[in-house]
Scaffold this motif. Structure first.
Motif, PDB file in Angstrom:
ATOM      1  N   GLU A 235      24.339  39.188  23.828  1.00  0.00           N
ATOM      2  CA  GLU A 235      24.462  38.475  25.095  1.00  0.00           C
ATOM      3  C   GLU A 235      23.366  37.416  25.189  1.00  0.00           C
ATOM      4  N   PRO A 236      23.589  36.241  24.614  1.00  0.00           N
ATOM      5  CA  PRO A 236      22.551  35.207  24.656  1.00  0.00           C
ATOM      6  C   PRO A 236      22.302  34.662  26.056  1.00  0.00           C
ATOM      7  N   ASN A 237      23.312  34.763  26.943  1.00  0.00           N
ATOM      8  CA  ASN A 237      23.144  34.328  28.330  1.00  0.00           C
ATOM      9  C   ASN A 237      24.178  35.047  29.190  1.00  0.00           C
ATOM     10  N   GLU A 238      24.176  34.754  30.490  1.00  0.00           N
ATOM     11  CA  GLU A 238      25.070  35.451  31.406  1.00  0.00           C
ATOM     12  C   GLU A 238      26.530  35.062  31.218  1.00  0.00           C
ATOM     13  N   GLU A 239      26.781  33.924  30.583  1.00  0.00           N
ATOM     14  CA  GLU A 239      28.150  33.441  30.432  1.00  0.00           C
ATOM     15  C   GLU A 239      28.819  33.898  29.141  1.00  0.00           C
ATOM     16  N   LEU A 240      28.055  34.408  28.206  1.00  0.00           N
ATOM     17  CA  LEU A 240      28.608  34.702  26.879  1.00  0.00           C
ATOM     18  C   LEU A 240      28.251  36.116  26.438  1.00  0.00           C
ATOM     19  N   ARG A 241      29.284  36.849  25.950  1.00  0.00           N
ATOM     20  CA  ARG A 241      29.059  38.186  25.396  1.00  0.00           C
ATOM     21  C   ARG A 241      29.951  38.367  24.178  1.00  0.00           C
ATOM     22  N   LEU A 242      29.372  38.857  23.092  1.00  0.00           N
ATOM     23  CA  LEU A 242      30.117  39.155  21.874  1.00  0.00           C
ATOM     24  C   LEU A 242      29.901  40.618  21.515  1.00  0.00           C
ATOM     25  N   ASP A 243      31.001  41.368  21.404  1.00  0.00           N
ATOM     26  CA  ASP A 243      30.947  42.780  21.029  1.00  0.00           C
ATOM     27  C   ASP A 243      31.572  42.965  19.655  1.00  0.00           C
ATOM     28  N   LEU A 244      30.835  43.592  18.748  1.00  0.00           N
ATOM     29  CA  LEU A 244      31.305  43.886  17.397  1.00  0.00           C
ATOM     30  C   LEU A 244      31.388  45.393  17.222  1.00  0.00           C
ATOM     31  N   GLN A 284      35.102  41.150  19.937  1.00  0.00           N
ATOM     32  CA  GLN A 284      35.588  40.773  21.261  1.00  0.00           C
ATOM     33  C   GLN A 284      34.627  39.759  21.869  1.00  0.00           C
ATOM     34  N   LEU A 285      35.176  38.621  22.248  1.00  0.00           N
ATOM     35  CA  LEU A 285      34.389  37.536  22.835  1.00  0.00           C
ATOM     36  C   LEU A 285      34.777  37.363  24.292  1.00  0.00           C
ATOM     37  N   ASN A 286      33.789  37.331  25.169  1.00  0.00           N
ATOM     38  CA  ASN A 286      34.012  37.024  26.572  1.00  0.00           C
ATOM     39  C   ASN A 286      33.080  35.870  26.936  1.00  0.00           C
ATOM     40  N   TRP A 287      33.674  34.689  27.250  1.00  0.00           N
ATOM     41  CA  TRP A 287      32.880  33.469  27.406  1.00  0.00           C
ATOM     42  C   TRP A 287      33.362  32.696  28.628  1.00  0.00           C
TER      43      TRP A 287
END
Length: 690
Positions: A235-244, A284-287
């Protein structure tokens, strides 16, 4: 022949009484809600009490209370959900009486979807171990918009725990009867301010509860399962999350359950096996790439090698002069690739004056499956290849018509392609355009209660039967369509959470699995499986789920499912009879009691009505009532518990066959044969958390 009006009236009246009692209770209930439960299988994480659908969520606490290692241990708790054994585990699922019960030579498009951390495991339920699981979600009814052709009956979603911001860990060990032992470990924490990890591993072993009298062994139906999972959250910032996620499941179980005398004592000289090695990865990418839109994308790849075999005669050579000896073995390799990309509105991106959430999605699924069948009666191994391609686009709008009324409309358009070929020179292909949809209206009756009406359409693609000896009219089968009509009421408060739903389902061109039993000269029987379409079918039922915090020391739950089913106009089924694996009632009741000074106890009762095992014969289960209990002592970071399953030692039929004979000692007289679930088991568990 339709469903009897008087019979239909009974569950409607019951639903009304339950709903009215909920309204009366709401008048005196406090407005503070119980801890919110989020359903993660939907397009967006949605509160269970706001979702206009019949959904059951089994949380981590209840999973632990059940000492559940595999999903089959939970399904008796969930109204109108059943499973089929015929293997070392229950790995085929049915929701509201719809779903597969087995797989041999024929390719299968599942009716019940199974996701494990968004990885598609549909049709291979042996992989559904419950290591470090946060919750199990069951969405009942067709999910034609959400998931498409593999969710005609519904969807089971296994959601495991995510990486934590703080360093945590857990060790758990259990020992029980039948030389059963289990060991699991979890480690989680941050790697940096923006990266966190979670690693979990589990091994479970047991000799099983069958005894092979011929070989003098008690481990021919053993359990040997290992699961390892690793997760990384960035989670580099509040707008971006990458789950592996990376998952490995290694199942090497024995399969030696059927006997000539329907006992727990087998006579096989070549016991079978039920093996599966699955490796999967998912991203899974949530951006939120703009103030008005969010990109949610999941990519996954899964490979599974499976081997399922059994001693077909269930005995040994020499048991009788007229006896025969054969074994059957199925070796499958399945490769899945899935991509699901969604563009959806943020809070600021709602349209129509800020009243409506929107979503657009694209989906692609590619599956290749190869089979080698090694069978005594085949001159050469049977080989086949089956591939499925599914591409889809879908959309959904959720609109606030006013402060209390929400209208949701969704649709999915899917292209489904199948290709099949085998070593018997049988081949075929199908190419279909399919669609599913849903329309729901939800009304917030108060701050803590709501009612909804739902109309949904699901589908399951047609196909072809693979045995070249079948008559021409049985070589192919048509698409099945399911219309679901549902009314529901949900009530939540500080000390209660209640859901009740009544549904009616209309099935068009019902796909029925049948089997021709062909006797051989040596007394054995060849089974030719095939699928055909009944003209139609219908079902109705009631689902009630409730939780109650009675006082600070006592909480309880009550889950009830009622189901009536009927198949019409089919020569392949008991005309006008019930659908297989569709018990008319299921119920589960439980209590959890805090005894003080670190002690607590839990107990539950699980009940299920009898049901037919097949649409082509009359072998059936028997109604049963199970009693489970647990007592534990918790102190600081550790816990020790004593637990028992099936304490009344019920003899439970989990799979059955009829219409043939397999015993040379009685001249192969037609009989019914059953596989049994586990008898009473007592165990001890110890756990340490840090």
């Amino acid at each position: 022949m339709g469903l009897a009006p008087k019979t239909l009236l009974k569950p409607i009246v019951l639903a009304g009484l339950l709903a009215n009692s909920g309204f009366l209770y709401a008048d005196v209930a406090k407005k503070e809600a119980m801890e919110e439960v989020l359903v993660t299988a939907d397009f967006r994480d949605t509160s269970l009490n706001e979702l206009a659908a019949s959904v059951q969520v089994i949380g981590e606490t209840q999973i632990e209370q059940q000492e559940a290692r595999h999903i089959e241990a939970l399904l008796n708790l969930i109204p109108n959900v059943n499973y089929s054994s015929g293997a070392s585990r229950g790995r085929f699922f049915q929701i509201r009486g719809i779903g597969e019960r087995s797989q041999f030579v024929e390719p299968v498009n599942p009716s019940v979807g199974l996701l494990v951390d968004r990885i598609d495991m549909s049709g291979i339920g042996a992989a559904a171990t419950l290591l470090d699981t946060q919750q199990v979600e069951v969405l009942r009814g067709p999910q034609g918009t959400l998931y498409g052709a593999n969710a005609l009956a519904g969807l089971i979603n296994v959601k495991t725990n995510e990486p934590s911001d703080d360093f945590t860990g857990r060790l758990k060990a259990s020992v029980a009867e039948f030389d059963s032992r289990q060991l699991s470990a979890v480690l989680s924490g941050p790697l940096s301010e923006t990266v966190a990890y979670r690693i979990a591993a589990q091994t479970e072993q047991s000799d099983g509860y069958m005894e092979n009298r011929h070989l003098g062994r008690d481990d021919t139906a053993d359990i040997d399962e290992k699961t390892v999972r690793a997760k990384l959250r960035i989670e580099p910032n509040e707008e971006l999350r990458l789950d592996l996620t990376a998952l490995v499941v290694d199942v090497d179980n024995g399969y030696d359950h059927f006997t000539l005398d329907n006992s727990f004592n087998t006579l096989s000289d070549e016991p079978g096996h039920d093996r599966q090695e699955s490796q999967a990865v998912a991203a899974q990418l949530n951006w939120q790439f703009s103030s008005s839109a969010i990109l949610d994308a999941t990519l996954s790849v899964a490979n599974s090698d499976m081997e399922y075999g059994y001693d077909e005669d269930w005995t040994f050579e020499g048991i009788h002069p007229d006896g025969y000896s054969s074994k059957d073995n199925y070796i499958r390799e399945r490769d899945n690739k899935t991509a699901d990309v969604r563009l959806m509105s943020s809070e600021q991106g709602r349209i129509f004056n800020g009243s409506t959430d929107w979503l657009l999605g694209l989906y692609a699924f590619d599956q290749d499956e190869s089979l080698r069948r090694e069978y005594t009666y085949l001159a050469h191994d049977f080989l086949s290849d089956f591939s499925t391609e599914r591409t889809a686009m879908y959309t959904q709008l959720d609109s606030d018509l006013n402060d209390a009324l929400v209208l949701s409309a969704g649709a999915r358009f899917e292209k489904h392609r199948n290709n099949y070929s085998d070593s018997n020179q049988v081949s075929g292909s199908s190419d279909e355009n399919l669609w599913g949809a849903k329309l729901s209206l939800s009304y917030q009756t108060s701050d803590y209660s709501s009612a909804y009406a739902l109309l949904s359409r699901g589908y399951k693609s047609g196909g072809f039967n693979t045995d070249g000896t079948l008559p021409a009219e049985f070589r192919s089968f048509d698409t099945e369509v399911l219309w679901n009509y549902e009314l529901g009421y949900k009530l939540s408060g500080e000390k209660h959470n209640v859901q009740v739903a009544f549904f009616y389902q209309d099935r068009e061109d019902v796909q029925i699995k049948s089997s021709n039993a062909v006797p051989r000269a040596d007394g054995s029987t060849e089974f030719v499986d095939f699928i055909d379409n009944s003209a139609n079918g219908e079902s109705y039922g009631l689902e009630l789920s409730s939780q109650w915090q009675i006082n600070e020391a006592l909480d309880a739950f009550a889950n009830i499912g009622l189901l009536e089913t009927e198949l019409n106009d089919s020569s392949l089924s008991r005309n006008g009879g019930e659908v297989a694996h569709a018990p008319s009632y299921q119920a589960a009741f439980g209590l959890n009691v805090n005894l003080g000074r670190g002690w607590y106890t839990s107990a539950d009762i699980q009940a299920k009505d009898e049901f037919y095992f097949s649409d082509s014969h009359n072998a059936s289960s028997e109604a049963f009532v199970l009693f489970n209990a647990k007592i534990a002592y918790r102190q600081a970071d550790w816990e020790l518990s004593l637990w028992g399953k099936n304490l009344s030692d019920e003899e439970i039929r989990s799979r059955g066959f009829g219409g043939f004979g397999n015993d040379p000692r009685n001249g192969y007289a037609t009989s019914e044969y059953f596989q049994f679930a586990a008898p009473r088991q007592i165990g001890v568990s110890g756990e340490y958390r840090f």
